[in-house]
Write a protein that holds these residues in place. Structure first.
Motif, PDB file in Angstrom:
ATOM      1  N   ASP A   1       0.822  -1.219   0.000  1.00  0.00           N
ATOM      2  CA  ASP A   1       0.000   0.000   0.000  1.00  0.00           C
ATOM      3  C   ASP A   1       0.855   1.268   0.000  1.00  0.00           C
ATOM      4  N   ILE A   2       2.031   1.179   0.646  1.00  0.00           N
ATOM      5  CA  ILE A   2       2.851   2.373   0.881  1.00  0.00           C
ATOM      6  C   ILE A   2       4.309   2.033   0.574  1.00  0.00           C
ATOM      7  N   PHE A   3       4.989   2.916  -0.168  1.00  0.00           N
ATOM      8  CA  PHE A   3       6.429   2.742  -0.385  1.00  0.00           C
ATOM      9  C   PHE A   3       7.108   4.054  -0.025  1.00  0.00           C
ATOM     10  N   VAL A   4       8.081   3.985   0.878  1.00  0.00           N
ATOM     11  CA  VAL A   4       8.805   5.194   1.302  1.00  0.00           C
ATOM     12  C   VAL A   4      10.280   5.021   0.979  1.00  0.00           C
ATOM     13  N   ASN A   5      10.845   5.978   0.257  1.00  0.00           N
ATOM     14  CA  ASN A   5      12.285   5.978  -0.038  1.00  0.00           C
ATOM     15  C   ASN A   5      12.947   7.120   0.718  1.00  0.00           C
TER      16      ASN A   5
ATOM     17  N   ILE B   1       3.273   6.299  -3.004  1.00  0.00           N
ATOM     18  CA  ILE B   1       4.746   6.295  -2.977  1.00  0.00           C
ATOM     19  C   ILE B   1       5.200   7.662  -2.472  1.00  0.00           C
ATOM     20  N   ILE B   2       6.139   7.632  -1.520  1.00  0.00           N
ATOM     21  CA  ILE B   2       6.654   8.895  -0.973  1.00  0.00           C
ATOM     22  C   ILE B   2       8.178   8.861  -1.010  1.00  0.00           C
ATOM     23  N   HIS B   3       8.756   9.835  -1.656  1.00  0.00           N
ATOM     24  CA  HIS B   3      10.218   9.965  -1.656  1.00  0.00           C
ATOM     25  C   HIS B   3      10.603  11.112  -0.731  1.00  0.00           C
ATOM     26  N   ILE B   4      11.624  10.897   0.093  1.00  0.00           N
ATOM     27  CA  ILE B   4      12.165  11.999   0.878  1.00  0.00           C
ATOM     28  C   ILE B   4      13.116  12.754  -0.049  1.00  0.00           C
TER      29      ILE B   4
END
Ligand SMILES: NC(=O)c1ccc[n+]([C@@H]2O[C@H](COP(=O)([O-])OP(=O)(O)OC[C@H]3O[C@@H](n4cnc5c(N)ncnc54)[C@H](O)[C@@H]3O)[C@@H](O)[C@H]2O)c1
Length: 255
Positions: A91-95, A143-146
Motif C-alpha cells: 500500500d505504501i512505499f517510502v524511499n 509512494i513517498i520519496h524523501i
C-alpha cells in the motif's frame, strides 16, 4: 468515510528504504505506530536488525529487515516483489535513501557526481518503477520519496551541486510519474525536509549555528517532526494529493 477513518492505516503494508536510521527510521516508526506491517531495507545490517526488532516489539506489527542496496535495480525489484509477497500486497512505499558530497563544482570528480546522482536519482527511479508496477496491478498505492528543500533552493555556505541537482531531478521525476499514474489509483509525492538532526548532518555539526540563523524557527528539525506529513501522504486523507512536494523546513524557504 470520516476523516479519522481516512487517517487509519491499521493493517496496511509498507516498504521503507533507508529505514535503519535517521529520517527513514522515524518514517518506519511512525508507520509502525499507525499499525502498518513493514519491510525495512538498508545497507546497514546491524542497525537494520535493531530497528526491525525494536519496532515489532514496541508496536506489535510485523517487521522484516532486508539488506538491499537500492542502486542495484535487480535488488530493488526483488525487494518489492518479495516484500509485497511477504506482506500480502503493497500500500505504501517510502524511499528515504540519500547521500551528499560537499565539493566545489570545478573539483567534483565524475565518480563523486555519479555516486550522488546514482543514489539519490537513479535509485529513486528504480524504486518508483518497482513499486509502481506492483501498485498499478493492485489499482492503488502511495509512494513517498524523501527529497529536500535543496531541490528548490541552493544551500549555503556548502557547495553541493550534485545533491541539489539530484533532489530537483527527483522532484520533477515524481511529478512526471504522478501524471502518468494518477488515473490508475497510484499517488506519488515528495516530502522535502529542511535541515534535520541525523547522522548526515551531525558529521558537520560546526555548521549548525550558522544554519540556525538562516531558519526562521532558529533551529533544525527532529526527524519526528517530519512524519505527520508522511502519515498524511500515505493515507486516504491525501486521496487528491499527487505530484506534490510537501516542504517541512521551519520556514527556511520563506527567506
Ligand atoms: N538530514 C537532513 O538535514 C536532510 C535534509 C533534507 C533531506 N534529507 C534527506 O532525507 C533522507 C534521509 O537522510 P538522513 O538525514 O536520515 O540520513 P542518514 O544518512 O542518517 O540515513 C540515510 C539512510 O540511507 C541508507 N542508505 C544509504 N545508501 C543506501 C543505499 N545505496 N541503499 C540502501 N540504503 C542506503 C543509510 O545506510 C542510512 O540508513 C535522504 O534522502 C536525505 O537526502 C536529509
Amino acid at each position: 468515510m470520516g476523516l479519522k477513518e481516512k487517517f487509519d492505516l491499521t493493517g496496511r503494508r509498507a516498504v521503507v528504504t533507508g529505514g535503519a536510521r535517521g529520517i527513514g527510521q522515524a518514517c518506519a516508526e511512525a508507520l509502525a505506530e499507525y499499525g502498518v506491517n513493514l519491510a525495512i531495507a538498508d545497507i546497514l545490517e546491524q542497525e537494520l536488525a535493531e530497528t526491525t526488532a525494536d519496532l515489532a516489539k514496541r508496536y506489535g506489527v510485523k517487521t522484516q529487515g532486508v539488506v538491499c542496496d537500492v542502486t542495484d535495480s535487480a535488488a530493488v525489484d526483488k525487494l518489492v516483489e518479495e516484500g509485497a509477497a511477504g506482506l500480502g500486497g503493497l500500500d505504501i512505499f517510502v524511499n528515504s535513501v540519500g547521500i551528499t558530497i560537499w565539493e566545489p563544482s570545478i573539483s567534483t570528480s565524475d565518480e563523486q557526481w555519479n555516486k550522488v546522482i546514482n543514489t539519490n536519482l537513479n535509485a529513486a527511479f528504480y524504486q518508483s518503477r518497482a513499486a509502481g508496477r506492483q501498485m498499478l496491478e493492485q489499482g492503488q498505492g502511495s509512494i513517498i520519496h524523501i527529497a529536500s528543500m535543496s531541490g528548490s533552493i541552493v544551500n549555503q555556505p556548502q557547495a553541493q551541486t550534485s545533491y541539489n541537482a539530484s533532489k530537483a531531478g527527483l522532484m520533477h521525476m515524481v511529478r512526471s510519474l504522478a501524471a502518468e499514474w494518477a488515473s490508475r489509483g497510484v499517488r506519488i509525492n515528495t516530502l522535502s525536509p529542511g535541515y534535520t538532526l541525523s547522522v548526515m548532518t551531525y558529521t558537520v555539526e560546526e555548521h549548525f549555528p550558522y544554519w540556525n540563523t538562516l531558519i526562521p524557527m532558529g533551529r533544525m528539525a527532529e526527524p519526528e517532526e517530519l512524519v505527520g506529513a508522511l502519515i498524511y501522504l500515505a493515507s486516504d486523507a491525501a486521496s487528491y494529493t499527487t505530484g506534490h512536494d510537501l516542504v517541512i523546513d521551519g520556514g527556511y524557504t520563506c527567506w
